[in-house]
Design an enzyme around this catalytic site. Structure first.
Site, short mmCIF file in Angstrom:
data_model
loop_
_atom_site.label_atom_id
_atom_site.label_comp_id
_atom_site.label_asym_id
_atom_site.label_seq_id
_atom_site.Cartn_x
_atom_site.Cartn_y
_atom_site.Cartn_z
N LYS A 177 0.89 -1.17 0.00
CA LYS A 177 0.00 0.00 0.00
C LYS A 177 0.92 1.21 0.00
CE LYS A 177 -3.45 1.78 3.40
NZ LYS A 177 -3.35 3.14 3.13
P1 FBP Z 1 -6.57 7.54 3.85
O1 FBP Z 1 -7.16 6.91 2.62
O2 FBP Z 1 -7.59 8.29 4.64
O3 FBP Z 1 -5.35 8.35 3.52
O4 FBP Z 1 -6.14 6.33 4.79
C1 FBP Z 1 -5.04 5.51 4.48
C2 FBP Z 1 -4.12 5.43 5.69
O5 FBP Z 1 -2.99 4.64 5.45
C3 FBP Z 1 -4.82 4.93 6.96
O6 FBP Z 1 -4.83 3.54 7.05
C4 FBP Z 1 -4.03 5.60 8.02
O7 FBP Z 1 -4.77 5.86 9.17
C5 FBP Z 1 -3.63 6.88 7.39
O8 FBP Z 1 -3.68 6.72 6.00
C6 FBP Z 1 -2.24 7.28 7.80
O9 FBP Z 1 -1.91 8.43 7.08
P2 FBP Z 1 -0.60 9.25 7.38
O10 FBP Z 1 0.32 8.38 8.19
O11 FBP Z 1 -0.05 9.58 6.04
O12 FBP Z 1 -1.05 10.44 8.12
#
Ligand code: FBP
Length: 267
Positions: A177
């Site tokens: 991811k």
């Molecule tokens: P989003 O689609 O809202 O960006 O979520 C993906 C994700 O990986 C979540 O699983 C996690 O909570 C968040 O983004 C973490 O984002 P970051 O560490 O970039 O703030």
């Protein structure tokens, strides 16, 4: 690698993970302005949409809410995660073991690795333990592969995202991811770098339907296998509308215009 196409994480070889671990990662600020989005049941309901291949949550939400949805939703247990209250170099606590995830019904597990952080070595060693335990339980492993930390100037530069995708392959993840690297060509390179590991895009902060779907379309056209998305779904007033459109773009490989037309017609 295990053949994950036959697991609940995939539909027709593609992946659409609905991520809802933000209450830990970002805190309640992500729920502001949209009444009800702080209620996990709302996102579990959204995850019953046929486009969603799994919901990604931390252990606490899995224990409290998954039992009510186990017939309609597939559980991806996010094994590690840390709060925004932590101000140090990127790092994350392991909050759940693979064995416990399997016991409470997970059909896949997720794990964040911050390549480039001062804590990369210990995180990768923790990933090793989780990945091997997942293999013992026949559970697919999704790596949230997010290079960041001291010295890393741009964590979405194409070269960084390709490296993130490659790390996932090298360390034994079934799915990488990664953040969107800004173009279809850059995503193609990331997909090539990941070899047999499937690449999915991380959703990012909420944008317009059209902009968001266009980046998802780029990912699919680049050979990516889908999406792991949070805010761009559950921060919308009607998560079903965007999920209808995502279903078309990801699984039917429709154009953005056709997908939106389809979603509008379902209203
Ligand atoms: P989003 O689609 O809202 O960006 O979520 C993906 C994700 O990986 C979540 O699983 C996690 O909570 C968040 O983004 C973490 O984002 P970051 O560490 O970039 O703030």
């Amino acid at each position: 690698m295990i053949p994950i196409d036959d697991t609940p994480l995939c539909r027709d070889g593609k992946v659409l993970i609905l991520a809802y671990d933000h209450g830990l990662e970002h805190g309640p600020v992500d729920f502001e302005g949209l009444d009800g989005s702080e209620d996990p049941a709302r996102t579990f309901e959204a995850a019953t949409h046929p486009a969603v291949t799994s919901i990604a949550v931390q252990k606490g939400l899995a224990e409290a809410y998954y039992p009510s949805y186990e017939d309609d939703v597939n559980l991806l247990l996010k094994l590690n995660g840390t709060s925004n209250l932590w101000m140090g170099e990127p790092d994350t606590a392991v909050n759940c073991t693979v064995d416990y995830a399997a016991e409470i019904g997970a059909s896949s597990v997720g794990f964040t690795v911050y390549g480039g952080s001062n804590h990369e070595i210990e995180m990768v060693e923790e990933f090793r333990d989780a990945q091997e335990a997942a293999r013992a339980n026949d559970l697919p492993v999704v790596m949230w592969s997010y290079p960041r930390g001291q010295g890393l100037k741009n964590d979405t530069a194409p070269s960084t995202i390709s490296y993130a995708a490659r790390l996932a392959l090298e360390l034994g993840a079934d799915v990488a991811k990664v953040k969107y690297p800004g173009s279809k060509a850059a995503m193609e390179h990331a997909v090539r770098s990941a070899g047999k590991t499937k690449v999915v895009m991380s959703g990012g902060s909420k944008t317009s339907d059209r902009d968001f779907l266009s980046s998802v379309k780029d990912v699919i056209d680049a050979g990516g296998k889908g999406l792991a998305v949070g805010r761009n779904v559950w921060q919308r007033e009607d998560p079903t509308h965007i999920l209808d459109a995502l279903e078309q773009v990801i699984f039917e490989e429709s154009s953005v215009a056709d997908a939106l037309e389809y979603a509008d017609a379902q209203q």
